[in-house]
Motif scaffolding. Sequence first.
Motif: not given
Lengths: 363, 363, 235, 224, 224
Positions: A169-172
Amino acid sequence: MSTVPGDGLTVRLDLALLGFRLDVDLLLPGAGVTALFGPSGSGKTTCLRAIAGLEAGAAGQVRLGDRLWQDSARGFFVPVHRRPLGYVFQDAALFPHLSVRGNLDYGARRARGDGPALAFDAIVALLGLGPLLARRPSHLSGGERQRVGIARALLARPRLLLLDEPLASLDDARKREILPYLERLRDELAIPALYVSHSIDEVARLADHLVLLEHGAVVASGPLRATLARTDLPPAFLEHAGVVVEGHVVRQLQDDLLLLDIAGGQLLVPASGQAVGQVMRCRIATGDVSLAMAPARDTSIGNQLPVTVLQVVDASHPAMCLVQLDAGGTRLLAQVTRRAWKRLGLAPGASAWAQIKAVAGLG
Amino acid sequence: MSTVPGDGLTVRLDLALLGFRLDVDLLLPGAGVTALFGPSGSGKTTCLRAIAGLEAGAAGQVRLGDRLWQDSARGFFVPVHRRPLGYVFQDAALFPHLSVRGNLDYGARRARGDGPALAFDAIVALLGLGPLLARRPSHLSGGERQRVGIARALLARPRLLLLDEPLASLDDARKREILPYLERLRDELAIPALYVSHSIDEVARLADHLVLLEHGAVVASGPLRATLARTDLPPAFLEHAGVVVEGHVVRQLQDDLLLLDIAGGQLLVPASGQAVGQVMRCRIATGDVSLAMAPARDTSIGNQLPVTVLQVVDASHPAMCLVQLDAGGTRLLAQVTRRAWKRLGLAPGASAWAQIKAVAGLG
Amino acid sequence: SLRIAAAADLKFAMDDVLSEFRRSRPGARIDVAYGSSGQFKTQIQQGAPYDLFFSADIAFPRELHAAGLAASDVVPYAVGRIVLWSVRHDARGLTLRDLPRTEFNRIAIASTVHAPYGMRAEEALRAAGVWSAVEPRLVYGENIAQTAQFVQSGNASIGIIALSLALSPQLRAQGGYALISDSLHAPLEQGFIVTRRAARNPHAHAFAGHMQTPGARAIMARYGFELPARADRLR
Amino acid sequence: MFSPGDITAILLTLKLATVVTVLLILLGTPLAWWLARTRSWWKRPVAAVVALPLVLPPTVIGFYLLVAMGPDGPLGRVTETLGLGLLPFTFPGLVVASLIYSMPFVIQPLHTAFEAVGDPPLEAAATLGAGPVDRFFTVAVPLARPGFVTGAILGFAHTIGEFGVVLMIGGSIPGETRVVSVQIYDHVQAFDYARAHWLSGVLLVFAFVVLLALYAFQPTRARR
Amino acid sequence: MFSPGDITAILLTLKLATVVTVLLILLGTPLAWWLARTRSWWKRPVAAVVALPLVLPPTVIGFYLLVAMGPDGPLGRVTETLGLGLLPFTFPGLVVASLIYSMPFVIQPLHTAFEAVGDPPLEAAATLGAGPVDRFFTVAVPLARPGFVTGAILGFAHTIGEFGVVLMIGGSIPGETRVVSVQIYDHVQAFDYARAHWLSGVLLVFAFVVLLALYAFQPTRARR
Ligand SMILES: Nc1ncnc2c1ncn2[C@@H]1O[C@H](COP(=O)(O)OP(=O)(O)OP(=O)(O)O)[C@@H](O)[C@H]1O
Ligand SMILES: Nc1ncnc2c1ncn2[C@@H]1O[C@H](COP(=O)(O)OP(=O)(O)OP(=O)(O)O)[C@@H](O)[C@H]1O
Ligand code: MOO
Ligand SMILES: [Mg+2]
Ligand SMILES: [Mg+2]
């Protein structure tokens, strides 16, 4: 990376859950990252839990290097808290009664001492937890929670890392910040890690070894490069995986490019910190390889290699096919339209030029 | 897709949390998917919660079409359960005391009737929940839980879908199964959806409208294509985003390919169910576009378009740059090495050929 | 039907008296509740549905009578006696003056605050001049039955209880008792009334009369109650 | 073995404990819910007041209740005006007194259990169209089941066992207010230990069975 | 206002309630933990037995304890052999009796609270190197805090208020076993209502303050 039994992670487990059976027999390297890959519900989490000793019903053997953790035949079982591991849970599993700092300290204070020590401040900074230290987990966003979970596991100085979709659930942007750090961990700390992920990019980048699970059973297990070059794996997997090539840096060019010597030729790759002489790993996605009958000129495509067509297999879209190529010893995989395959008159044994649009340096 | 105020979703909210402030003023289309994109902790979940009416402290206005949901200036507030929405929570939030079937029925039985009706069995089959119906949530894997959460929200027949990273813990294969379904929902049901995701692929594929959040504030908001073609956005975002083009299907070719008429030329695209005359949307990743001074022959690259260089901006890796191109009306974005840029002698205003390695049909 | 509230010390005597009375009135439903006299007084003041109230202390029925809650005069029916009683020692030859001896490390009496038997016990101990010597060793029962249990279980080596209990079938077999001179304490005058609510209850008046019969008086005497003169009415 | 009086007392006790437990759950649930959800300043004082009757000796509570429900007491005036007559020495009076005295044993576990439910499932239910009452019954109550079981167990057992209040307010009228606890107490006071043991034994065995049955409603722990 | 006897009784009561509450928490915690974690067949029977003393009237329990702790009782023989003398009519005896009688009020909330902790945080603690005892104290206990607060409140209040057992086993010795509940009861029985009201009032106010303070340890609900 080594596969000497005395040095690796042996996992031979059999466990029956409600409507599901995990039955694996794995010999994994004692250093580097092993990616655990497989569809939802295939048993990745269950496998990690059983290795950690969290599944009381798991029969079999678990051994890390010369330390036996579990051997149900002999009734031997090292309890979870005596297994020097760091576990990043799929749902973070933070302590709700402790602040972020309290959660981190919990692991740090019980660090079992034989794993590598990591600076508290460095990990906090890396994972961007500074402003959150005083917060309760209930006051964190989903990604923030996961970052705290990663930091907590690292601070416990484990000898084996079990990571259950740590970056899901982390952004790029945040991923790109954390990945190099995990890479450094892999390289410098020399502790083995088992990494569950749905992202082939992450896997290709981090993993040295790949395990494919399906329905609780091992479909494939082997060194990353060898496994990725196999064409007998599910096309959906192959397409997304691409191949990984390794080579030595021979020259640093201007414009932040490196020239890499690989079996069968040379590649231009965006620099990522390697010095001349070092080994560098790159991933070449199937979609980034096109085929031509002659080298092209005046194109922004920087890499063109003469290749021999080895075989062609179906891709998951009927318009496409996957072509396995040999570039003087390096295996490549190209995804091209069936139309192009026909138009170019290609067939196994044919010669062609592989145009490689992008090569991602994996550090 | 419409942006007439009386038809869209108006969100004007101001909310202060511990160490965080959300302050947004959005006018979103009343149909289609709006992607909410932004780094971890930027306020995506908070924004969705506030729209749903779950953040009691949120001041401002929320209006869906002609129905006012909230207007704190007038002390007006429609409670959550009267807002006909479907919410997929970031952590699924299943009812632990109900079986999977119980969870699904919970939403279905309370379906507010004015949203579109979806067949229970179809959704269960699509999300692969058949064998799990009798299970408790505590006996599901992470991805299974998320799938139940999606099914539950859909069965509630909502008029607005709020999806908080619904696919984050699903494997690519499962994603590829669910995405077309979500696309169909988008197209057939004509209910608006707000979609939080970290995956640009998902966003590009599903979204019609894009909102970029950072630190609780809106950085960009606009139709997907226009927003993706902007070069003033963070390079990390641009690189991953690519551009989206739309065109009419003019012909079906053999080998499962379609010929697409776009502004400035034609594209060959793997078929994905469209008929001649229909509009089709494709994504062209920055990494899939290379530049050449002349059209290439005998190559597997099927699409080559004459273009004019508009401008060049930095990419996130110093070896690379992003080149904005105009292909007779269609904007493209190519990521090429600085070395190639120089070697080809390119500059704004120059003419070149864009070689497009892969075009992903987005349905 | 008839409902009787009776002091706990009457338990055995009253049961016998009643079984006789019941024979004379088959079909009548007669219930007795045994308990603390003071509590009964409070309950009757609050409208408790008792037809007859037999108190261990005549003061309580008198108060009710004065408050207009009685349908009869206050009838003294017995005078209670207190005894020294023990199951661990032979109490038969003992007097209050023996109590300071160290072997009597715990001495049980009823509450001196609210139990009539406890109050009389205190008076007697004071009159015998041993109060200050034994006071540190006293344990107090909530009522006289509990006091007897302190002794019976052996936790108190000796106690001062009602003669009626010492003579009861249950306790008679255990230990022995020594009567305490009634010159050492005020008389334990016990009295009853017919309550106002029973003014028209023939059973109530009949039982009030029955208490004066020789048979009833004999039973009372057998349980160690001294009997006031027949039909002696006190006001 | 048992006198008819014993059997009457047992049946009466069962009736009392059942009525009181059911009423306590019905009345205690909204109060416990309020305590668990409110952010009001009153929350803690009210919670403390609920537990307060506990600190007074039962007979003393019984005494105050007797006076309050008596002909001159405020409650008594109300019940008389309403044509209900006076509560003391009646079965309904016993019920009212037991409710007051056993209340905290039901409220407390319910309060804790409702707090443990947490927001997420209630929020999820709201987004699925469940209104406050709906989600209370379909989400909060099932999730708070352990609290209901504990509350029922404590309330039931305590109503059976308490006798100070009952003695004072009930006056030990056979078939109406003489419950088993009073009956056993009487046997003990009369040195009739054999019958006291018997009755106690039966009460214990019976209560054990009821408690075991209540525990069967306790959900078992989930694995993950 | 107060007689010296009242003040002695108040102090004694405080001492008793405090000692009993602390001991109940200490002794009840391991039992409640076992009940919450075990998968043993014995779980439910044991849980039911813990609640069982509740169903007997306090004075009857007191009577049985009096006999059991007396010179001929099994417990009394043990304490005498150990040179501890007999427990009835002593403060330690009071403590033992109160422990038995108030036990369920502490065990039950702790049991429920420990069950609510669930596996995930304990598993996380184990993977971080915390052994069973460590994770019990650093994870289970803090997370079960609401149960501890409820248990302490019920145990404390009930020990203050219960007097049937105390009366039977204590013998109402001033300064040793005559607690406030007995003192108030005595005042009521002696129709000394003014002093009974006063003492009750003071007890209520004091208990209110203590309960309020205990509630301050109750964590507030998290937002998500
Ligand atoms: N009670 C609270 N609950 C959740 N977040 C809170 C709370 N109080 C403050 N915050 C902060 O609000 C910010 C926004 O949180 P939000 O959950 O909306 O982020 P997000 O964009 O959904 O992030 P992610 O991608 O990590 O899920 C975070 O920085 C978080 O720390
Ligand atoms: N008690 C249980 N807890 C978790 N899973 C269970 C349980 N009982 C049976 N299962 C099943 O075991 C299978 C494997 O679950 P596991 O959590 O290991 O999957 P996973 O590969 O981690 O999936 P995901 O990617 O969705 O997290 C699932 O099909 C699940 O339904
Ligand atoms: O009958 Mo009493 O009131 O216990 O002395
Ligand atoms: Mg999983
Ligand atoms: Mg979020």
